[in-house]
Motif scaffolding. Sequence first.
Motif, PDB file in Angstrom:
ATOM      1  N   SER A 289      54.246  37.712  93.629  1.00 49.69           N
ATOM      2  CA  SER A 289      54.085  36.735  92.548  1.00 49.69           C
ATOM      3  C   SER A 289      53.760  37.479  91.250  1.00 49.69           C
ATOM      4  CB  SER A 289      52.989  35.723  92.891  1.00 49.69           C
ATOM      5  OG  SER A 289      51.718  36.335  92.984  1.00 49.69           O
ATOM      6  N   TYR A 290      54.094  36.859  90.126  1.00 52.67           N
ATOM      7  CA  TYR A 290      53.922  37.536  88.843  1.00 52.67           C
ATOM      8  C   TYR A 290      52.442  37.736  88.496  1.00 52.67           C
ATOM      9  CZ  TYR A 290      53.246  32.741  87.048  1.00 52.67           C
ATOM     10  OH  TYR A 290      52.800  31.465  86.830  1.00 52.67           O
ATOM     11  N   THR A 291      52.165  38.755  87.692  1.00 47.52           N
ATOM     12  CA  THR A 291      50.804  38.947  87.197  1.00 47.52           C
ATOM     13  C   THR A 291      50.582  38.015  86.019  1.00 47.52           C
ATOM     14  OG1 THR A 291      51.596  40.836  85.885  1.00 47.52           O
ATOM     15  CG2 THR A 291      50.515  41.318  87.997  1.00 47.52           C
ATOM     16  N   GLU A 292      49.394  37.392  85.974  1.00 50.45           N
ATOM     17  CA  GLU A 292      49.111  36.320  85.008  1.00 50.45           C
ATOM     18  C   GLU A 292      47.968  36.737  84.094  1.00 50.45           C
ATOM     19  OE1 GLU A 292      47.986  32.845  82.982  1.00 50.45           O
ATOM     20  OE2 GLU A 292      46.651  33.849  84.403  1.00 50.45           O
ATOM     21  N   THR A 293      48.149  36.547  82.792  1.00 46.37           N
ATOM     22  CA  THR A 293      47.247  37.150  81.813  1.00 46.37           C
ATOM     23  C   THR A 293      45.941  36.397  81.634  1.00 46.37           C
ATOM     24  OG1 THR A 293      49.253  37.838  80.633  1.00 46.37           O
ATOM     25  CG2 THR A 293      47.153  38.176  79.510  1.00 46.37           C
ATOM     26  N   SER A 294      45.965  35.068  81.554  1.00 48.32           N
ATOM     27  CA  SER A 294      44.728  34.335  81.257  1.00 48.32           C
ATOM     28  C   SER A 294      43.716  34.485  82.388  1.00 48.32           C
ATOM     29  CB  SER A 294      45.023  32.864  80.985  1.00 48.32           C
ATOM     30  OG  SER A 294      45.472  32.192  82.146  1.00 48.32           O
ATOM     31  N   GLY A 295      44.182  34.352  83.629  1.00 46.71           N
ATOM     32  CA  GLY A 295      43.281  34.526  84.762  1.00 46.71           C
ATOM     33  C   GLY A 295      42.761  35.939  84.852  1.00 46.71           C
ATOM     34  N   SER A 296      43.630  36.908  84.583  1.00 43.49           N
ATOM     35  CA  SER A 296      43.211  38.312  84.619  1.00 43.49           C
ATOM     36  C   SER A 296      42.151  38.599  83.558  1.00 43.49           C
ATOM     37  CB  SER A 296      44.423  39.221  84.404  1.00 43.49           C
ATOM     38  OG  SER A 296      45.361  39.090  85.457  1.00 43.49           O
ATOM     39  N   ALA A 297      42.338  38.040  82.362  1.00 48.27           N
ATOM     40  CA  ALA A 297      41.361  38.234  81.287  1.00 48.27           C
ATOM     41  C   ALA A 297      40.024  37.614  81.655  1.00 48.27           C
ATOM     42  CB  ALA A 297      41.887  37.632  79.986  1.00 48.27           C
ATOM     43  N   ALA A 298      40.056  36.416  82.247  1.00 46.27           N
ATOM     44  CA  ALA A 298      38.811  35.758  82.653  1.00 46.27           C
ATOM     45  C   ALA A 298      38.097  36.559  83.732  1.00 46.27           C
ATOM     46  CB  ALA A 298      39.107  34.340  83.153  1.00 46.27           C
ATOM     47  N   ILE A 299      38.846  37.097  84.684  1.00 48.26           N
ATOM     48  CA  ILE A 299      38.246  37.900  85.746  1.00 48.26           C
ATOM     49  C   ILE A 299      37.604  39.151  85.162  1.00 48.26           C
ATOM     50  CG2 ILE A 299      38.789  39.362  87.741  1.00 48.26           C
ATOM     51  CD1 ILE A 299      40.942  37.204  88.467  1.00 48.26           C
ATOM     52  N   ALA A 300      38.344  39.852  84.304  1.00 53.14           N
ATOM     53  CA  ALA A 300      37.809  41.073  83.703  1.00 53.14           C
ATOM     54  C   ALA A 300      36.554  40.783  82.885  1.00 53.14           C
ATOM     55  CB  ALA A 300      38.873  41.732  82.827  1.00 53.14           C
ATOM     56  N   ALA A 301      36.603  39.724  82.091  1.00 52.42           N
ATOM     57  CA  ALA A 301      35.446  39.372  81.264  1.00 52.42           C
ATOM     58  C   ALA A 301      34.249  39.000  82.118  1.00 52.42           C
ATOM     59  CB  ALA A 301      35.810  38.208  80.334  1.00 52.42           C
ATOM     60  N   GLY A 302      34.484  38.225  83.178  1.00 61.54           N
ATOM     61  CA  GLY A 302      33.390  37.816  84.049  1.00 61.54           C
ATOM     62  C   GLY A 302      32.744  38.990  84.758  1.00 61.54           C
ATOM     63  N   ILE A 303      33.561  39.924  85.227  1.00 62.61           N
ATOM     64  CA  ILE A 303      33.014  41.105  85.912  1.00 62.61           C
ATOM     65  C   ILE A 303      32.193  41.942  84.934  1.00 62.61           C
ATOM     66  CG2 ILE A 303      33.640  43.307  86.981  1.00 62.61           C
ATOM     67  CD1 ILE A 303      35.935  41.823  88.381  1.00 62.61           C
ATOM     68  N   LEU A 304      32.723  42.160  83.730  1.00 59.70           N
ATOM     69  CA  LEU A 304      31.962  42.950  82.754  1.00 59.70           C
ATOM     70  C   LEU A 304      30.675  42.239  82.343  1.00 59.70           C
ATOM     71  CD1 LEU A 304      34.654  44.501  80.390  1.00 59.70           C
ATOM     72  CD2 LEU A 304      33.391  45.590  82.240  1.00 59.70           C
TER      73      LEU A 304
END
Length: 379
Positions: A289-304
């Motif tokens: 499945s394609y990589t998705e930007t909004s979810g990826s950004a939210a995950i990265a921000a939440g982890i940081l």
Amino acid sequence: MEVTGKQAAGHSVLSRAEVMRKLKLVTDKLMKLDRPDNEAELQNLGEDAERRGYFARDFGMEEWDWPQGVGLYGLQKLDRLLADGRYQAYTKPWMARQLEKGLPSRNINTTAPLLSLMELEEAGELSLEWMEWLMHGLPRTLEQGYQHVTTGSQKHEVSLHENELWIDTLFMAILFTAKMGVKHDNPQWRETSLHQLLLHIKYLYDKKTGLFFHGWHCEQRHNFSEAFWCRGNGWFTLGLPEYLELMRPYLADGVFMYLQQIMHAQAEALLACQSADGLWHTLLDDPASYTETSGSAAIAAGILSGVRSGMLPEAFAEPAVKAIRAVMDRIDDEGTVLGVSSGTPIGAAKEDYTKIVIAPMAYGQAMALVALGEALHYC
């Protein structure tokens, strides 16, 4: 450029100048975000439109619904970080225009704008009225969960989604409930937010993987297609650290520890399925499945955010920074965040998630803003 202690510990150095440049581009684009260029094509999807995520109200910033609410949230986060006054200068006229047009139906998703608007004096009375509706007017599932009611085909209509719990609800309405409980020192509202959070974890958290399902049907007792949807997991990854920081004074130590452990388990599971380019697939466990930007950004921000607050291990920061680099690569010269999937209903089959329309969205801009804001701590 000065190197911080975190960078000295081995994290990749991000260029502060480049992060700031991208922040300005994305912010400017968000505040004037319009309809998608290919909307005529999307309108031709016919009966397939909503299943593929084409909801006309979701596009741009001139509606009152969840995409615009998340957009306001991103602007508020940026304003707190940079203190440049853009949030209130934009938001007060925005709210006045929406009130003049008439607000849509009250539901889970249309609560999202109040997550940030509630801090404006002009929205005080509306926020209190809306909170009373959440407590006494919102349909509930079995076990008194916040039923994921959304806007219907017209703005004054609703889609009930009877007895359904969705992972989106944490960000769209539970955070608002907690913030109102803290602001107005209302123990009932705070306890309601905690009950809703725990109930959603109970039915959406998958103990085998550490990831979250998109939804749960309380009556039929299933997780629909059992999809591990990227942006849905991102709502939790980003929302839980904020919830814990907000509610820490009101949580028993055992409850706080339990929630922190859930956060750790999910972050660990997410990092295990991160793609080679740093982003996450729209179906987290499906590399096709394609990589998705909004979810990826939210995950990265939440982890940081979790690392910065000491609730997640320092080692988790490096892959999150890698994700932010990948998000930056998806911001074009006009500030448009590319690779963002449209509004996503619960799929009857997992492959439904791979067919969602891709288009510039306010929440895509906002999640990139929040991620880049967290990245400034690594510049």
